[in-house]
Design a protein around this motif. Structure first.
Motif, mmCIF file in Angstrom:
data_model
loop_
_atom_site.group_PDB
_atom_site.id
_atom_site.type_symbol
_atom_site.label_atom_id
_atom_site.label_comp_id
_atom_site.label_asym_id
_atom_site.label_seq_id
_atom_site.Cartn_x
_atom_site.Cartn_y
_atom_site.Cartn_z
ATOM 1 N N MET A 69 0.834 -1.209 0.000
ATOM 2 C CA MET A 69 0.000 0.000 0.000
ATOM 3 C C MET A 69 0.865 1.254 0.000
ATOM 4 N N ARG A 70 1.972 1.211 0.717
ATOM 5 C CA ARG A 70 2.885 2.361 0.754
ATOM 6 C C ARG A 70 3.434 2.679 -0.631
ATOM 7 N N ASP A 71 3.624 1.623 -1.445
ATOM 8 C CA ASP A 71 4.172 1.828 -2.781
ATOM 9 C C ASP A 71 3.095 2.040 -3.834
ATOM 10 N N GLY A 72 1.855 2.226 -3.408
ATOM 11 C CA GLY A 72 0.814 2.672 -4.330
ATOM 12 C C GLY A 72 -0.068 1.599 -4.909
ATOM 13 N N ALA A 73 0.045 0.348 -4.481
ATOM 14 C CA ALA A 73 -0.813 -0.705 -5.021
ATOM 15 C C ALA A 73 -2.168 -0.691 -4.324
ATOM 16 N N ARG A 74 -3.192 -1.124 -5.073
ATOM 17 C CA ARG A 74 -4.467 -1.428 -4.411
ATOM 18 C C ARG A 74 -4.255 -2.746 -3.657
ATOM 19 N N VAL A 75 -4.723 -2.828 -2.455
ATOM 20 C CA VAL A 75 -4.459 -4.007 -1.637
ATOM 21 C C VAL A 75 -5.764 -4.620 -1.146
ATOM 22 N N PHE A 76 -5.920 -5.925 -1.414
ATOM 23 C CA PHE A 76 -6.987 -6.711 -0.810
ATOM 24 C C PHE A 76 -6.336 -7.677 0.173
ATOM 25 N N LYS A 77 -7.013 -7.926 1.270
ATOM 26 C CA LYS A 77 -6.407 -8.792 2.283
ATOM 27 C C LYS A 77 -7.378 -9.886 2.710
ATOM 28 N N HIS A 78 -6.889 -11.132 2.659
ATOM 29 C CA HIS A 78 -7.663 -12.249 3.195
ATOM 30 C C HIS A 78 -7.481 -12.304 4.712
ATOM 31 N N MET A 79 -8.577 -12.566 5.403
ATOM 32 C CA MET A 79 -8.490 -12.671 6.860
ATOM 33 C C MET A 79 -7.854 -13.983 7.306
ATOM 34 N N GLU A 80 -7.874 -14.993 6.421
ATOM 35 C CA GLU A 80 -7.192 -16.257 6.700
ATOM 36 C C GLU A 80 -6.522 -16.734 5.420
ATOM 37 N N ASN A 81 -5.464 -17.557 5.575
ATOM 38 C CA ASN A 81 -4.711 -18.017 4.422
ATOM 39 C C ASN A 81 -5.555 -18.972 3.583
ATOM 40 N N ARG A 82 -5.826 -18.577 2.326
ATOM 41 C CA ARG A 82 -6.710 -19.372 1.461
ATOM 42 C C ARG A 82 -5.975 -19.960 0.269
ATOM 43 N N GLY A 83 -4.773 -19.524 0.010
ATOM 44 C CA GLY A 83 -3.999 -20.130 -1.060
ATOM 45 C C GLY A 83 -3.759 -19.197 -2.246
ATOM 46 N N TYR A 84 -2.773 -19.605 -3.068
ATOM 47 C CA TYR A 84 -2.335 -18.826 -4.235
ATOM 48 C C TYR A 84 -3.485 -18.574 -5.212
ATOM 49 N N GLY A 85 -4.215 -19.650 -5.556
ATOM 50 C CA GLY A 85 -5.307 -19.507 -6.529
ATOM 51 C C GLY A 85 -6.431 -18.637 -6.009
ATOM 52 N N ALA A 86 -6.758 -18.785 -4.732
ATOM 53 C CA ALA A 86 -7.823 -17.975 -4.142
ATOM 54 C C ALA A 86 -7.445 -16.496 -4.170
ATOM 55 N N ALA A 87 -6.158 -16.201 -3.945
ATOM 56 C CA ALA A 87 -5.706 -14.803 -3.982
ATOM 57 C C ALA A 87 -5.844 -14.224 -5.395
ATOM 58 N N ILE A 88 -5.525 -15.024 -6.398
ATOM 59 C CA ILE A 88 -5.665 -14.534 -7.782
ATOM 60 C C ILE A 88 -7.134 -14.283 -8.104
ATOM 61 N N LYS A 89 -8.008 -15.201 -7.690
ATOM 62 C CA LYS A 89 -9.445 -15.010 -7.940
ATOM 63 C C LYS A 89 -9.948 -13.726 -7.286
ATOM 64 N N THR A 90 -9.498 -13.463 -6.061
ATOM 65 C CA THR A 90 -9.903 -12.236 -5.379
ATOM 66 C C THR A 90 -9.455 -11.010 -6.172
ATOM 67 N N GLY A 91 -8.219 -11.053 -6.664
ATOM 68 C CA GLY A 91 -7.708 -9.927 -7.450
ATOM 69 C C GLY A 91 -8.483 -9.715 -8.740
ATOM 70 N N ILE A 92 -8.821 -10.811 -9.422
ATOM 71 C CA ILE A 92 -9.566 -10.688 -10.682
ATOM 72 C C ILE A 92 -10.962 -10.130 -10.418
ATOM 73 N N ARG A 93 -11.605 -10.609 -9.355
ATOM 74 C CA ARG A 93 -12.953 -10.109 -9.033
ATOM 75 C C ARG A 93 -12.931 -8.613 -8.718
ATOM 76 N N GLY A 94 -11.846 -8.145 -8.110
ATOM 77 C CA GLY A 94 -11.773 -6.738 -7.729
ATOM 78 C C GLY A 94 -11.143 -5.842 -8.781
ATOM 79 N N ALA A 95 -10.720 -6.415 -9.902
ATOM 80 C CA ALA A 95 -10.007 -5.631 -10.924
ATOM 81 C C ALA A 95 -10.949 -4.668 -11.642
#
Length: 347
Positions: A69-95
């Motif tokens: 966030m300090r370097d200017g990225a939009r940041v989404f945060k999972h409250m629990e570790n869900r995995g690499y693929g789940a993180a990508i899906k979250t990013g695509i949904r929020g893009a």
């Protein structure tokens, strides 16, 4: 007023089509995520394409989200570790944009190659950064497993796959979202997406890239290899069942033939002379008959599964339909460009 709203909606739609969202899944990447965000920003700022950088913090225990966030990225945060693929899906949904680029936060993928992937995406449905460049730092202990996995995937896909699970790739949101239910939430997201698009005849192309030594500790463990093998077989069942069942049928029937030959030779030893009475002898053993029947069942299951998949695919063509056709009309400009290139190709 209505015209003004329509014009604004049209502008937003054009921006969504033109822009690029770079999605970076991250888990405890405090040491490298800032440099990765900055490198991508410098590359993407060299042209006038709207872009955003999204970092999805998969419940890190360090300062990954804060640094991103300090370097200017939009940041989404999972409250629990869900995995690499789940993180990508979250990013695509929020893009915000329809063109999606995914990469890693550990500094392994060259950010300066992202524009090349985006350019090639104009005539493809997915562009994969193939790690076959001059500088590739894949640990030696992983290479045999990756080679075996790639060979298996190539057999199923029926075409060469230079890099099955590269984490640097570009695609359109509409091409990948229909597959979300079957795409893994773990490391196999990239493997699954490659095989899924190839299995449905999307156009997947590859762009040669280098692969640098990662910053920090890898999250991939040896047991993930079996997960990948199971995943490839599962994808074969979903998209190319004949590639699994026909070899099984061939092996079963082949062993049955060999067992039958042995049975016939044993009968020849038992009978002194050949005649009509020989046909009343029990020739084939139970095991040989079972092998024949098993082979025929494998073949029948594969053919039925293939027929059902083709029928379902025909009926469900819609949002996931390939957008980049493999056939294009040849124009005079294309011919002239090809003729101009020929002298260079001979050098």
């Amino acid at each position: 007023m209505e015209d003004r709203n329509n014009a604004a909606s049209a502008r937003e739609l054009r921006e969504a089509e033109r822009g690029v969202s770079v999605v970076i899944p991250a888990f405890n990447e405090e040491a490298s995520v800032g440099a990765e965000v900055e490198a991508i920003r410098q590359v993407m700022s060299r042209n006038d394409t709207p872009f955003e950088i999204i970092v999805v913090d998969d419940a890190s225990t360090d300062r990954t989200a804060t640094v991103a966030m300090r370097d200017g990225a939009r940041v989404f945060k999972h409250m629990e570790n869900r995995g690499y693929g789940a993180a990508i899906k979250t990013g695509i949904r929020g893009a915000l944009y329809d063109t999606i680029v995914i990469t890693d936060a550990d500094g392994t993928y060259p950010a300066d190659q992202i524009p090349h992937l985006i350019e090639k995406l104009k005539t493809a449905d997915m562009v994969v950064g193939a790690r076959i460049g001059e500088e590739v730092h894949i640990p030696l202990i992983r290479r045999p497993a990756k080679w075996l996995l790639r060979r298996l995937a190539q057999h199923i896909a029926g075409q060469p796959i230079p890099d099955l699970n590269s984490g640097l790739r570009a695609f359109r949101r509409q091409a990948i979202e229909p597959y979300f239910p079957m795409l893994s939430n773990r490391f196999s997201f990239t493997t699954t997406s490659t095989l899924a698009l190839l299995g449905d005849d999307f156009r997947v192309v590859y762009h040669t890239i280098n692969y640098y030594k990662r910053i920090g500790t890898s999250k991939i463990r040896p047991h993930h290899f079996m997960d990948f093998v199971i995943l490839v077989l599962r994808m074969a069942m979903l998209f190319q069942p004949l590639k699994v069942f026909v070899p099984l049928a061939a092996v079963s029937i082949g062993i049955g033939v060999m067992k039958s030959i042995i049975d016939v030779l044993l009968v020849m030893e038992r009978v002194a002379t050949f005649g009509w009475a020989t046909f009343y002898q029990p020739v084939l053993s139970t095991s040989a008959l079972l092998l024949f029947l098993a082979g025929l069942q494998f073949l029948a299951i594969g053919m039925v599964a293939d027929g059902v998949l083709r029928r379902l695919s025909y009926q469900s063509r819609g949002p996931g339909q390939p957008q980049a056709t493999k056939v294009c009309e040849v124009t005079h400009a294309m011919v002239e460009e090809t003729e101009l290139k020929r002298p260079d190709e001979k050098l």
